[in-house]
Design an enzyme around this catalytic site. Structure first.
Site, mmCIF file in Angstrom:
data_model
loop_
_atom_site.group_PDB
_atom_site.id
_atom_site.type_symbol
_atom_site.label_atom_id
_atom_site.label_comp_id
_atom_site.label_asym_id
_atom_site.label_seq_id
_atom_site.Cartn_x
_atom_site.Cartn_y
_atom_site.Cartn_z
ATOM 1 N N HIS A 50 0.759 -1.456 -0.091
ATOM 2 C CA HIS A 50 0.212 0.003 -0.026
ATOM 3 C C HIS A 50 0.827 1.348 0.061
ATOM 4 O O HIS A 50 0.504 2.215 -0.658
ATOM 5 C CB HIS A 50 -0.846 0.028 1.185
ATOM 6 C CG HIS A 50 -1.776 1.367 1.454
ATOM 7 N ND1 HIS A 50 -2.984 1.434 0.945
ATOM 8 C CD2 HIS A 50 -1.628 2.576 2.021
ATOM 9 C CE1 HIS A 50 -3.602 2.709 1.482
ATOM 10 N NE2 HIS A 50 -2.472 3.140 2.132
ATOM 11 N N GLU A 51 1.863 1.270 0.964
ATOM 12 C CA GLU A 51 2.773 2.448 0.832
ATOM 13 C C GLU A 51 3.608 2.747 -0.406
ATOM 14 O O GLU A 51 3.797 3.963 -0.834
ATOM 15 C CB GLU A 51 3.724 2.472 2.257
ATOM 16 C CG GLU A 51 2.791 2.347 3.551
ATOM 17 C CD GLU A 51 1.783 3.326 3.740
ATOM 18 O OE1 GLU A 51 2.272 4.635 3.102
ATOM 19 O OE2 GLU A 51 0.828 3.347 4.388
#
Length: 261
Positions: free
Chosen positions: A121-122
């Site tokens: 996600h990051e």
């Protein structure tokens, strides 16, 4: 006031790029400029935070991050991965190829797949150039407020109007765009972890864990830059038919991460 709002709307509608999911983006800075900002920010964070020295924990986080980076088709050695010794349940990635993971996250992301969901996600935020978007929109929002301030100079209700305009910028521009970015990163990150051989179903479990770890003081979804836990879990469940084939294909190709804490 109307003229100032019109100018602000014009400034914030200058979309010149497309995100990986086809969404309009406004990007004012070059990749080189963003990488420089990322380098500087990461250096400052390393000075401020305590860097974890436990070799097993570092190896575990590095193993998961390397799997995600390899799925990008990039060289893991080109990315700096640092574990911070902190109770914060957090992680981030920055332009310039930097990843930071706080040890507090490992108490909530309890498996390699759950940690991969966060790292994916990051990293997706970086791939989708969300930092550039946020910096660009902040620059234009500030410019719009300065223009409004000039238009309202001498108005008896200036302070009231400026306070209302500031809230309008926050709720109407900054925060909803943050939620859009978060949802976009969820989609991209889940696809990425699946291609890396991590089970994307564990992304759902992760957010159940996040919900249990919450203090109960989360703001309403309307005024939050993150989707609510229930919304996020629902979206991730709906995403499973799309990402599970990617995961099964990776496993069939022998991509089977074995990262152990």
């Amino acid at each position: 006031m109307i003229a100032a709002l019109a100018i602000l709307g014009l400034l914030t509608s200058c979309a010149t790029h497309r995100s990986p999911t086809g969404r309009d983006q406004m990007l004012l800075f070059s990749p080189q400029e963003m990488a420089q900002m990322g380098d500087q920010s990461f250096a400052q964070i390393k000075q401020k935070e305590t860097i974890a020295t436990d070799r097993t924990t570092n190896a575990y986080v590095r193993c998961v991050a390397d799997g995600i980076i390899t799925a990008l088709g990039d060289d893991p050695a080109a990315w700096e991965v640092v574990v911070f010794d902190s109770e914060q349940v957090n992680a981030f990635a920055l332009p310039g190829k930097h990843i930071g993971v706080y040890t507090g996250l490992l108490e909530v992301a309890t498996s390699q797949d759950q940690l991969a969901a966060v790292v994916g996600h990051e990293v997706a935020h970086v791939l989708a150039r969300h930092s550039n978007e946020r910096v660009s929109r902040s620059q234009l929002s500030n410019a719009g407020l300065q223009i409004a301030d000039i238009f309202l100079k001498g108005n008896a209700n200036r302070d009231i109007y400026m306070a209302g305009l500031g809230l309008g910028v926050q709720v109407g521009i900054t925060l909803p765009y943050g939620r859009t970015q978060e949802s976009e990163a969820d989609v991209m990150g889940t696809e990425l972890m699946a291609r890396a051989g991590f089970n994307p179903a564990e992304a759902v479990t992760l957010w159940h864990n996040m919900g249990e770890a919450s203090t109960g003081n989360a703001p309403p979804q309307l005024l939050s830059t993150h989707p609510s836990h229930s919304t996020r879990i629902g979206d991730l469940k709906e995403l499973q038919p799309q990402v599970q084939p990617l995961y099964q294909r990776a496993r069939g190709q022998g991509i089977t991460p074995r990262c152990k804490r």
